[in-house]
Write an enzyme that holds these catalytic residues in place. Sequence first.
Site, short mmCIF file in Angstrom:
data_model
loop_
_atom_site.label_atom_id
_atom_site.label_comp_id
_atom_site.label_asym_id
_atom_site.label_seq_id
_atom_site.Cartn_x
_atom_site.Cartn_y
_atom_site.Cartn_z
N ARG A 164 42.31 -54.49 20.59
CA ARG A 164 42.75 -53.57 21.63
C ARG A 164 41.58 -53.00 22.43
O ARG A 164 41.56 -53.06 23.65
CB ARG A 164 43.55 -52.41 21.02
CG ARG A 164 44.88 -52.77 20.43
CD ARG A 164 45.82 -53.41 21.40
NE ARG A 164 46.14 -52.57 22.55
CZ ARG A 164 46.51 -53.05 23.75
NH1 ARG A 164 46.56 -54.35 23.97
NH2 ARG A 164 46.82 -52.23 24.73
N ILE A 165 40.61 -52.43 21.72
CA ILE A 165 39.50 -51.79 22.42
C ILE A 165 38.59 -52.82 23.08
O ILE A 165 38.17 -52.65 24.22
CB ILE A 165 38.71 -50.87 21.47
CG1 ILE A 165 39.61 -49.75 20.94
CG2 ILE A 165 37.49 -50.27 22.18
CD1 ILE A 165 40.24 -48.88 22.02
N ASP A 217 34.58 -63.25 18.55
CA ASP A 217 35.71 -62.94 17.68
C ASP A 217 36.07 -64.18 16.88
O ASP A 217 36.49 -65.19 17.45
CB ASP A 217 36.93 -62.46 18.47
CG ASP A 217 37.94 -61.75 17.59
OD1 ASP A 217 38.37 -62.34 16.57
OD2 ASP A 217 38.29 -60.60 17.89
N SER A 230 35.25 -40.88 18.31
CA SER A 230 36.64 -41.36 18.35
C SER A 230 37.29 -40.96 19.66
O SER A 230 36.78 -40.11 20.40
CB SER A 230 37.45 -40.77 17.19
OG SER A 230 37.70 -39.38 17.43
N CYS A 231 38.44 -41.56 19.95
CA CYS A 231 39.17 -41.21 21.16
C CYS A 231 39.59 -39.75 21.14
O CYS A 231 39.56 -39.06 22.17
CB CYS A 231 40.39 -42.12 21.33
SG CYS A 231 41.49 -42.17 19.90
N THR A 274 42.44 -36.59 10.26
CA THR A 274 41.53 -36.94 11.35
C THR A 274 40.24 -36.16 11.18
O THR A 274 40.26 -34.99 10.80
CB THR A 274 42.14 -36.65 12.74
OG1 THR A 274 41.15 -36.94 13.74
CG2 THR A 274 42.57 -35.21 12.88
N GLY A 275 39.15 -36.82 11.45
CA GLY A 275 37.85 -36.15 11.39
C GLY A 275 37.39 -35.70 12.76
O GLY A 275 36.25 -35.25 12.93
N ARG A 314 51.04 -39.25 13.54
CA ARG A 314 51.23 -40.53 14.22
C ARG A 314 52.70 -40.62 14.63
O ARG A 314 53.60 -40.40 13.81
CB ARG A 314 50.86 -41.69 13.30
CG ARG A 314 49.37 -41.77 12.97
CD ARG A 314 48.54 -41.98 14.23
NE ARG A 314 47.13 -42.12 13.95
CZ ARG A 314 46.50 -43.28 13.84
NH1 ARG A 314 47.17 -44.42 13.97
NH2 ARG A 314 45.20 -43.31 13.62
#
EC number: 1.2.1.12
Length: 337
Positions: free
Chosen positions: A12-13, A34, A150-151, A210-211, A233
């Site tokens: 995805r990213i 990949d 992170s996002c 989450t951190g 989520r």
Amino acid sequence: MPVKAGINGFGRIGRIVLRNALLHGDIDVVAVNDPFIDLEYMVYMFKYDSVHGRFKGSVEAKDGKLYVEGKPIHVFAEKDPANIPWGSVGAEYIVESTGVFTTTEKASAHLKGVCKKVIISAPSADAPMFVCGVNLDAYDSKYKVISNASCTTNCLAPLAKVIHDKFGIVQGLMTSVHATTATQKTVDGPSNKDWLGGRSVGNNIIPSSTGAAKAVGKVIPSLNGKLNGLAFRVPTVDVSVVDLVVRLEKPASYDEIKQAIKEASETTHKGILGYTEEKVVSTDFTGNDNSSIFDRDAGIALNKTFVKLISWYDNEWGYSRRCCDLLGYAAKVDGAL
């Protein structure tokens, strides 16, 4: 001349980083690695996207390469980063987006030959983390492996910085209502490390850890130990939202807080922290370039020192754009641009 870059991991990213890199004048992606996706399938996956739509330009496989907009991109299929021949194509900056090689030691396997820098598209246990609009001034060329955090940290940190700089944050708690990601299950399945994470994503709201909030303390040292958070989520495919509750050091009305964020969105944090006055829902932010978009009408205040602030983020697109921005910034400081 744009800096030559490579992408390791075409998930995805990785794919959305490539889409963003094509719009970024400082980056020339010359190779993708990949081991799990062959060339023809790369073409298909890059062309069609269930969230961000069909790629509007040309994409094809030719002569063993991925051609995007007529430009050739070399394709490798190595499992070990140390074996990827980045040097053969002159790739100096690598976006590490597999989600596997997230420590300095593991990501350093890319660093050989002409390769100068690795940008990890995930939080890292030990690599220096940088968030655009927050702590880029702390970047030093001596760092060979860096993390784009992170996002969620990219959404939270710019908002927290503006509030902390203007009013002071005594303490705060964050909740991220987060869209589905690839690690989740379509039906109930085994997940030994995270039992809740093994529950089906399509029909559940799933509590998660989450951190992101604690990570803000790493990029804004004066907030270290003052923020914590959790996540839920939810069964949506993209776009997430941060709910930040803070106790302020300096009393302020909600109108004053809104004005401070609006001013930052137009000046110091333009392109990073957005501001909306519209009546919006999550899908309205799909493809938004900002790391964080403050929702003026969604927040509330209990009094002048206790407020709840709401900010949206496209956890795929906006985050991938920041990966490109961080790469470009590092290259400029390093003298590669």
